[in-house]
Design a protein around this motif. Structure first.
Motif: not given
Length: 161
Positions: A29-35, A51-53, A57-58, A91-92
């Motif tokens: 996961h590239s944190l600079d692209t996630l909400p 987070y990533n939906i 699931a989140c 779910r989360v």
């Protein structure tokens, strides 16, 4: 203390605060692209959650706070749970490492249950991200991912904020 959705300006500051990638369940996961959300005191970041939906699931990809015991992590989790509900997620979920006893305690106190233990996957993740330490908190070898989940059912959720 102010909580803001992560925007373009905050993304640059987050790299300095947290780093740029996280690996969970073998996915990079590239944190600079996630909400996500950032907690600011003045103009300084003191906490973030990303987070990533996907597929109903989140996943909470990262959660960090420089000021523990202030309710920052709980507030950030609550915001993501609201976002997951709005997105009709079932779910989360999240991953933490086997050595992170404080995180294991933190998530369970907030209603997350252990879903699975993924043995030796952190050993594999080091091939992608060699900076993952061999030994973590309290001298515990870092080898396994522990998956937690929070089922989005109104009977289970009580905000702790």
């Amino acid at each position: 203390m102010v909580i803001k959705e992560i925007d373009k300006k905050l993304r640059e500051d987050i790299k300095d605060f947290r780093g740029s990638i996280v690996i969970s369940r073998g996915q990079v996961h590239s944190l600079d692209t996630l909400p996500g959300y950032a907690v600011l005191i003045g103009d300084k970041i003191t906490g973030i959650i990303t987070y990533n939906i996907s597929d109903g699931a989140c996943e909470i990809v990262s959660l960090d706070s420089k000021l523990e015991g202030q309710g920052i992590g709980t507030k950030l989790i609550d915001l993501v749970i609201v976002k997951a509900r709005e997105s009709n997620c079932e779910r989360v979920w999240l991953i933490t490492s086997n050595d992170n006893i404080r995180a294991i305690r933190f998530y369970q106190k907030r209603g997350f249950d252990i879903k699975a233990v993924h043995q030796d996957v952190i050993t594999e993740a080091r091939k992608i991200k060699p900076s993952i330490p061999l030994v973590g908190f309290d001298g515990i070898p870092v080898r396994h991912e522990i998956e937690f989940e929070f089922i989005l059912n109104p009977l289970y959720y009580t905000s702790l904020t």
